[in-house]
Structure formats: structure tokens, C-alpha cells
Scaffold this motif. Structure first.
Motif, PDB file in Angstrom:
ATOM      1  N   SER A 190     -12.349   7.381  26.585  1.00 27.83           N
ATOM      2  CA  SER A 190     -13.747   7.965  25.876  1.00 27.83           C
ATOM      3  C   SER A 190     -14.998   6.762  25.657  1.00 27.83           C
ATOM      4  O   SER A 190     -15.854   6.700  25.371  1.00 27.83           O
ATOM      5  CB  SER A 190     -13.530   8.952  24.529  1.00 27.83           C
ATOM      6  OG  SER A 190     -12.989   8.650  23.534  1.00 27.83           O
ATOM      7  N   GLY A 191     -14.148   4.939  25.511  1.00 22.84           N
ATOM      8  CA  GLY A 191     -14.574   4.330  24.746  1.00 22.84           C
ATOM      9  C   GLY A 191     -14.567   4.827  22.872  1.00 22.84           C
ATOM     10  O   GLY A 191     -14.494   3.647  22.401  1.00 22.84           O
ATOM     11  N   GLY A 192     -13.858   5.609  22.295  1.00 16.00           N
ATOM     12  CA  GLY A 192     -13.188   5.876  21.689  1.00 16.00           C
ATOM     13  C   GLY A 192     -12.396   5.321  21.011  1.00 16.00           C
ATOM     14  O   GLY A 192     -11.476   3.906  21.575  1.00 16.00           O
ATOM     15  N   LEU A 193     -12.016   4.918  19.980  1.00 17.53           N
ATOM     16  CA  LEU A 193     -10.749   4.128  18.800  1.00 17.53           C
ATOM     17  C   LEU A 193     -10.102   4.685  19.775  1.00 17.53           C
ATOM     18  O   LEU A 193      -8.684   3.561  20.588  1.00 17.53           O
ATOM     19  CB  LEU A 193     -10.672   4.343  17.074  1.00 17.53           C
ATOM     20  CG  LEU A 193      -9.900   3.753  16.832  1.00 17.53           C
ATOM     21  CD1 LEU A 193      -9.563   2.339  17.495  1.00 17.53           C
ATOM     22  CD2 LEU A 193      -9.889   4.105  14.744  1.00 17.53           C
ATOM     23  N   ASP A 194      -9.170   6.341  19.618  1.00 20.15           N
ATOM     24  CA  ASP A 194      -7.829   6.635  20.191  1.00 20.15           C
ATOM     25  C   ASP A 194      -7.654   6.378  21.344  1.00 20.15           C
ATOM     26  O   ASP A 194      -6.578   5.841  22.047  1.00 20.15           O
ATOM     27  CB  ASP A 194      -7.981   7.517  20.403  1.00 20.15           C
ATOM     28  CG  ASP A 194      -8.180   8.387  18.748  1.00 20.15           C
ATOM     29  OD1 ASP A 194      -7.057   8.258  17.802  1.00 20.15           O
ATOM     30  OD2 ASP A 194      -8.631   9.943  17.807  1.00 20.15           O
ATOM     31  N   SER A 195      -9.062   6.205  22.686  1.00 26.09           N
ATOM     32  CA  SER A 195      -8.142   5.885  24.042  1.00 26.09           C
ATOM     33  C   SER A 195      -8.621   4.246  24.407  1.00 26.09           C
ATOM     34  O   SER A 195      -7.709   4.563  25.377  1.00 26.09           O
ATOM     35  CB  SER A 195      -9.436   7.144  24.918  1.00 26.09           C
ATOM     36  OG  SER A 195     -10.208   6.572  24.939  1.00 26.09           O
ATOM     37  N   THR A 196      -9.582   4.285  23.336  1.00 27.32           N
ATOM     38  CA  THR A 196      -9.503   2.502  23.607  1.00 27.32           C
ATOM     39  C   THR A 196      -8.154   1.474  23.316  1.00 27.32           C
ATOM     40  O   THR A 196      -7.273   1.242  24.307  1.00 27.32           O
ATOM     41  CB  THR A 196     -10.096   1.584  22.972  1.00 27.32           C
ATOM     42  OG1 THR A 196     -11.506   2.423  23.324  1.00 27.32           O
ATOM     43  CG2 THR A 196     -10.683   0.489  23.330  1.00 27.32           C
ATOM     44  N   VAL A 197      -7.449   1.689  21.936  1.00 27.92           N
ATOM     45  CA  VAL A 197      -6.014   1.286  21.662  1.00 27.92           C
ATOM     46  C   VAL A 197      -4.875   1.538  22.897  1.00 27.92           C
ATOM     47  O   VAL A 197      -4.235   1.209  22.859  1.00 27.92           O
ATOM     48  CB  VAL A 197      -5.963   2.097  20.680  1.00 27.92           C
ATOM     49  CG1 VAL A 197      -4.414   1.783  19.798  1.00 27.92           C
ATOM     50  CG2 VAL A 197      -7.209   1.287  19.271  1.00 27.92           C
TER      51      VAL A 197
END
Length: 407
Positions: free
Chosen positions: A17-24
Motif C-alpha cells: 500500500s505504500g504505508g510503513l507496514d508494507s514498505t518495511v
């Protein structure tokens, strides 16, 4: 090499999604799970081009395949009308993220199969609701694929994720998180710990507070055909109607939802949403149902609607019972057609008019001003109706005599 207890994956599709969770998760899959290839799947469910562009920009420099799936019309034309027909609300929340998480998971599973992946991954924490929605959908629609959840598996806090993002050199959206679709926007889910502090008005995108310079009152007419919204004034098409109402109703302080919610795990959390269009359309639909359905239909359907919302909230969109409830709801909507006129102003959506060729309201019979039938005919009906009360009253009288104290 993966740490003890973590099984490596080969080719994994990540719900991105581009949010912190999925980016990490991108780097964690490579470092902790020894993933040979990570494919990013971004599903467009109406979060807006700006959000999608930001998500693409965050991974532009990484040697990864990014696949974007357009599910906007599927969401607006198939999922949302079912939610409207079911008066879809869980404790006042119009089930926006609850639905889209399962739609996203379905599309990610589909692409993962097409790409020959052996695993699917997503960035849910072990404290929230989305882990159940993703997992239920993945295992039901693609049971042969392994489900990987790095944030939960590695017991990472949000602060820990931020440190890892810095370590990995990844960029992510700063500030309070949000989850946006056209049907609603969740603000800071699981992050709002203070029950007394109000949310900064700048955190809202559609909703405007009541103020002296707020937009004036406006009247809109919503037309339904067999329970489905088909027109708002001159605007047609679900996506277009929703966009119009988010703007018009939001500017008039409608659609702000701040609730203490009982999550899937039974944990309470403060959840803040904005959903102007959903608030207006659900209000209009409920009112039209009361005009067109019988008393018994309304009473039974209220139970069905509650069961429907409970299933969807808890991650069971694809459950067979949900399909069975959909079938009943669709049948119940055959006569739910007509127009509801609503005045929007200062946070209120007030019904101003109703019209339906399927209406069960007959003013010539119900009006106390007219002679529509001989009222004396009701005497026998009322006497018969009161039989049970007669027997209950007699029992109470006998019981009172038995229990009367001696003088």
C-alpha cells in the motif's frame, strides 16, 4: 539465512500500500525469509491517484516488480451496493476497510497464482483486525499458498518499524496513518490512545467542522431501484454519486464517526472515520425500506443485516453463509424502489420527503381525519388480541389474593 522458526520463501507476492507496514515488509521478506523474489501487488480500491503515486514513488529505486490491479469498479459497482442493501454498519462504522481488505486479499491471491508464487505476504500487526481478514481470504481462495506476516511474526512495534525503515533507507508516509477508499476513510486505527483528546480537524479530508463560514444547507434526492442507489439529483453511477456526496455532505459536517469499537480479538480501540457519502446513502436506504417493507420483513431483515455486518467485519466476505444472506437480502429488495429527499446541514441528514410506487403507506386508510372504514369493527379484534392479557391479569389478581397478609 532465515532465523530459527522462520521457513524461507521463494517467490512471494506482497500486498503493498505504500504505508510503513508494507514498505518495511519488502526488506524483511528478503532478509528474514530469504525471499528470492518479492512481487509488489498494489490494488486500487479508490484511495485516489495521489496516494497511489506516492506509493509508487517510495519503491521507484528498488529492483522490484510492481503490479497495480484496478478494482475500483468492482468495489463501487458490486461490493458497495450489497453493503447498502444490507444497511452495512458495525456499531456505526460503515465497513469500508473491512470490505476492501478482503477485496485486496482476493486480488493479491489471484495475481500470486498467475505469477507462480509459493507465498503471499501482508503487513498486518498481531493486534488488529486486518490479519484475520487477509488470512481468511488467502486461505479460502488460495489454500496452496503460504501466508507470511513479517510484522506479526517478528513481534514488531510501530516504533521498531520506524527504526527498521531508517536502517533500510526506506521512505514512508509520516504522521498518523489512514486508510482511504471512496466509501470511507479510517484515521489512525489503533494509534489513538487518548479517549479525551479530539482529533485535529486537519486530519480529515472530506469532513468539515460546523463553523460560521460553513456551506449553507442543501437538499438532495436519492433514487433507489430494488435497493440500489441509481441517482443523486442529476448524478448517476456509483463512483460518481459517492464522490459527489463525499464533497457535498462532508462540507456540511456529515459523516464524522468517532467510536469505541470492539475488534475481532475482543480488544476495544478508539476508531475515527469519515464517511459522508455512506452516511447519507445508508440513512436514505433505511428510510425507504421502512416505507416499502412490511413490519415482519423489517424485523427479520434487521437480524439478517446484523449477521451480515458481523460476518463482513470479521473477515468472512467469501463465507458461504454470507452468500446465503446476500440471496435473502436481494430478494427483500425487490420492492425497495423510490426516492428519498434529504436536507444536509450542520452535521444533520434529515429526511425531507419520500416517494415510492412500492409504498405500503396509505393515507386514506391511516388518517384520523378520514372515514376509511367502520372503526367499531375493531372492537372484536381488540378484544381477541387482548386474550393473553386477560389471562395474565386474572393470574396476577389471584396471586395478589394468595399473598395478601392476614389482618
Amino acid at each position: 539465512m532465515p532465523k530459527d522458526g522462520i521457513t524461507p520463501v521463494n517467490r512471494v507476492a506482497l500486498a503493498y500500500s505504500g504505508g510503513l507496514d508494507s514498505t518495511v515488509c519488502i526488506k524483511l521478506l528478503e532478509r528474514e525469509y530469504a525471499a528470492k523474489e518479492v512481487i509488489l501487488i498494489m490494488v486500487d480500491v479508490g484511495q485516489g491517484e495521489a496516494s497511489l503515486a506516492e506509493a509508487r514513488e517510495r519503491v521507484a529505486g528498488l529492483p522490484l516488480q510492481l503490479i497495480t490491479v484496478d478494482a475500483r469498479r468492482e468495489f463501487t459497482d458490486e461490493w458497495i451496493p450489497r453493503a447498502v442493501a444490507a444497511n452495512g454498519s458495525y456499531g456505526g462504522y460503515p465497513l469500508s476497510s473491512s470490505m476492501t481488505r478482503q477485496l485486496i486479499a482476493a486480488r493479491v491471491a489471484e495475481v500470486a497464482r498467475e505469477q507462480g508464487c509459493d507465498a503471499v505476504a501482508e503487513g498486518s500487526t498481531g493486534k488488529g483486525n486486518d490479519q484475520f481478514r487477509f488470512h481468511n481470504t488467502f486461505t479460502l481462495l488460495a489454500p496452496e499458498l503460504r501466508v507470511v506476516t513479517p510484522i506479526r511474526d517478528l513481534n514488531l512495534s510501530r516504533a521498531g518499524e520506524r527504526r527498521l525503515a531508517q536502517e533500510f533507507g526506506l521512505t514512508y508516509k509520516e504522521g498518523i496513518s489512514d486508510d482511504k477508499t471512496c466509501w470511507g476513510r479510517a484515521i489512525g486505527s489503533g494509534e489513538i490512545e487518548d479517549l479525551e483528546q479530539d482529533i485535529d480537524v486537519n486530519e480529515y479530508e472530506w469532513w468539515h467542522p460546523v463553523s460560521a463560514d460553513a456551506a449553507g444547507p442543501v437538499r438532495v434526492t436519492v433514487e433507489f431501484r430494488e435497493g440500489r442507489p441509481v441517482r443523486v439529483d442529476d448524478v448517476k453511477g456509483m463512483n460518481e454519486m459517492i464522490g459527489m456526496l463525499n464533497e457535498v455532505a462532508g462540507r456540511r459536517s456529515i459523516g464524522r464517526i468517532d467510536v469505541v469499537e470492539d475488534g475481532i480479538m475482543g480488544l476495544k480501540s478508539r476508531e475515527v472515520y469519515e464517511a459522508p457519502a455512506a452516511s447519507v446513502l445508508l440513512t436514505a436506504h433505511r428510510d425507504l425500506e421502512r416505507l416499502c417493507l412490511t413490519k415482519r420483513e423489517l424485523a427479520f431483515k434487521a437480524q439478517v443485516d446484523t449477521a451480515w455486518a458481523d460476518l463482513v467485519y470479521h473477515g468472512h466476505w467469501h463465507h458461504p453463509l454470507k452468500a446465503q444472506l446476500d440471496a435473502f437480502i436481494a430478494e427483500s429488495q425487490r420492492h425497495v424502489s423510490g426516492e428519498i429527499t434529504i436536507d444536509l446541514h450542520c452535521g444533520n441528514a434529515v429526511i425531507a420527503g419520500r416517494r415510492s410506487d412500492q409504498s405500503l403507506f396509505d393515507p386514506t386508510v391511516r388518517s384520523v381525519e378520514r372515514d376509511s372504514f367502520d372503526q367499531s369493527d375493531m372492537s372484536a379484534v381488540v378484544e381477541t388480541y387482548a386474550f393473553e392479557s386477560v389471562f395474565l391479569g386474572g393470574r396476577n389478581r389471584r396471586q395478589a389474593v394468595i399473598q395478601a397478609p392476614e389482618i
